[in-house]
Design a protein around this motif. Structure first.
Motif, short mmCIF file in Angstrom:
data_model
loop_
_atom_site.label_atom_id
_atom_site.label_comp_id
_atom_site.label_asym_id
_atom_site.label_seq_id
_atom_site.Cartn_x
_atom_site.Cartn_y
_atom_site.Cartn_z
N MET A 1 0.81 -1.22 0.00
CA MET A 1 0.00 0.00 0.00
C MET A 1 0.85 1.27 0.00
O MET A 1 0.33 2.37 -0.22
CB MET A 1 -0.91 0.08 1.24
CG MET A 1 -1.70 -1.18 1.52
SD MET A 1 -0.86 -2.26 2.64
CE MET A 1 -2.24 -2.78 3.63
N ILE A 2 2.15 1.16 0.27
CA ILE A 2 3.01 2.33 0.42
C ILE A 2 4.10 2.28 -0.63
O ILE A 2 4.83 1.29 -0.73
CB ILE A 2 3.62 2.38 1.83
CG1 ILE A 2 2.52 2.44 2.89
CG2 ILE A 2 4.54 3.58 1.97
CD1 ILE A 2 3.03 2.40 4.31
N SER A 3 4.26 3.34 -1.41
CA SER A 3 5.31 3.36 -2.42
C SER A 3 6.66 3.64 -1.77
O SER A 3 6.74 4.30 -0.72
CB SER A 3 5.01 4.43 -3.47
OG SER A 3 5.24 5.73 -2.94
N ASN A 4 7.71 3.15 -2.39
CA ASN A 4 9.06 3.39 -1.88
C ASN A 4 9.37 4.89 -1.82
O ASN A 4 9.94 5.37 -0.83
CB ASN A 4 10.09 2.68 -2.76
CG ASN A 4 10.03 1.18 -2.62
OD1 ASN A 4 9.70 0.65 -1.57
ND2 ASN A 4 10.34 0.47 -3.70
N ILE A 5 9.01 5.61 -2.87
CA ILE A 5 9.31 7.04 -2.92
C ILE A 5 8.57 7.79 -1.84
O ILE A 5 9.10 8.72 -1.22
CB ILE A 5 8.96 7.62 -4.31
CG1 ILE A 5 9.89 7.02 -5.37
CG2 ILE A 5 9.08 9.13 -4.30
CD1 ILE A 5 11.36 7.30 -5.15
#
Length: 436
Positions: free
Chosen positions: A253-257
């Motif tokens: 659910m969470i992008s790396n960026i």
């Protein structure tokens, strides 16, 4: 999305990715141990968790908001880590703004985001390190603590937790180090026995820093020994990737960026960069079409990723534990080997705003390379107290706090049995171990 569905989503993530980050659920079926009474020779234990390894709470009265849906003010303390609302798109923005530190290059110190107070709940207790959330979905030290309780230890009495604000390196955490000293002395006075300190991952560096700043007379009186699990003694290469392009540790659910915003706002990540004296000066940690970054290029690295505060944070922290001065207490150094572990991240032209496109691997525990973890061997002969080293072949970084072989070994140590095997292959059965 309601809190129940969010909890279910978190549980699914934890079950799928328990070995890739601190999203852990290897706690449903703790290893079976025989319940017994604590022997008179057994010393009390204090556990120091790793990075991300204990709860944080916050109270806010903010002058501005990053989004109109974020809370502006709260009357009571609320969970900051782990806060299940961070898994919602807008909730993540609010969480990052509450979690972030503001670094001041003049004072060389960090403060909380304006209008945010952060505290560490439950110092001296085990609950903030056993589970990282109120719903007890994300377990960390629960299996180990329960194993010790089954062996005769008592929560919050003979086994205690020493959680801390893991966003801060120890040079900014003097109050915590003072509280840790008081806790050691309190347990010694209560049980009239010296205390074991157990650390995992970055927590081992906190323990080492603490011991390096204590007089030998104090250590001889109050400390029975130091058990280190999966310590990145030479730093961790993964922190370069974390600060360059971010690392969501397998949370879809969470992008790396996006998570990179928070990961760049803590001083512990620059502290854990690979130490200069460990790796060859020509070893490339980050490879891009325009430049290859070695441990001689940290200043350029931080400039090229547009995070120049990171360079100053590294300057502040690079000498805290990099010399690896021996702790001058008996040491049990335990870590995993035999798993492919990234030692070089390869990027394309999107660096630093895209994920790595390739990797170079070496031996390690899937998170930290064995070159770094094995540096505790240098203490043999550097200190009068014994240094015991056990390598667990096939054991991953986070499974160090779960695996039955490790838990049994810790129990043996705490019972005064100092002799430890040099290697344990966790891929083999007990019968096969005996035949090796």
């Amino acid at each position: 999305m309601g809190s129940g569905r969010l909890a279910s989503a978190l549980l699914a993530v934890v079950l799928l990715h328990h070995s890739s980050g601190f999203w852990i659920i290897n706690v449903v079926f703790p290893p079976k141990t025989k319940t017994g009474a604590l022997s008179n020779s057994t010393s009390p234990l204090i556990i120091v968790p790793g990075n991300l390894g204990n709860r944080l709470e916050a109270k806010i009265d903010k002058p501005t908001l990053v989004h109109w849906l974020c809370y502006k003010k709260t009357e009571n303390w609320f969970p900051l880590w782990i806060d299940i609302n961070m898994f919602m798109p807008i909730g993540l923005d609010c969480w990052i703004d509450n979690m972030r530190l503001v670094y001041n290059r003049t004072t060389r110190r960090s403060t909380n985001s304006p209008g945010v107070e952060v505290r560490v709940p439950g110092f001296g207790q085990t609950y903030p390190i056993e589970f990282l959330d109120n719903s007890q979905l994300a377990g960390y030290f629960h299996t180990m603590v329960q194993h010790l309780v089954n062996a005769g230890y008592v929560r919050n009495e003979t086994v205690r937790g020493a959680p801390y604000d893991w966003r801060l390196a120890p040079n900014e955490n003097a109050e915590y180090l003072s509280k840790l000293q008081d806790l050691v002395e309190e347990m010694y006075n209560q049980y009239q026995k010296p205390v074991y300190l157990l650390g995992h991952s970055m927590g081992c560096h906190y323990v080492l820093y603490f011991l390096n700043h204590q007089p030998q007379e104090w250590k001889d009186k109050y400390i029975r020994g130091f058990i280190s699990l999966g310590a990145p003694w030479g730093g961790a290469i993964k922190t370069l990737r974390v600060m360059a392009s971010g690392e969501n540790d397998g949370i879809p659910m969470i992008s790396n960026i996006k998570i990179r915003e928070e990961q760049r706002m803590v001083t512990t990540n620059p502290w854990m960069l690979p130490f200069k004296d460990v790796w060859p000066k020509d070893h490339v940690f980050i490879s891009t079409p325009n430049f290859n970054y070695t441990n001689l290029d940290y200043e350029r690295f931080f400039k090229d990723i547009s995070f120049e505060d990171g360079w100053h944070m590294w300057e502040d922290t690079k000498n805290l534990t990099a010399a690896l001065h021996p702790p001058d207490v008996e040491v049990w150094c335990m870590y995993g080997v035999g798993l492919p572990t990234v030692v070089t991240y390869v990027y394309d032209d999107e660096f630093p705003n895209g994920d790595p496109v390739d990797f170079v691997y070496d031996d390690g525990d899937d998170t930290v390379d064995s070159k770094s973890m094995s540096l505790c061997k240098r203490w043999v002969g550097q200190q009068k107290k014994p240094v015991h080293v056990t390598e667990y072949r096939g054991l991953s970084h986070l499974d160090m706090v779960f695996h039955e072989e490790v838990l049994n070994q810790i129990q043996q140590i705490l019972q005064g049995k100092s002799d430890t095997p040099k290697e344990i292959d966790v891929r083999l059965s007990a019968k096969e171990q005996m035949m090796v």
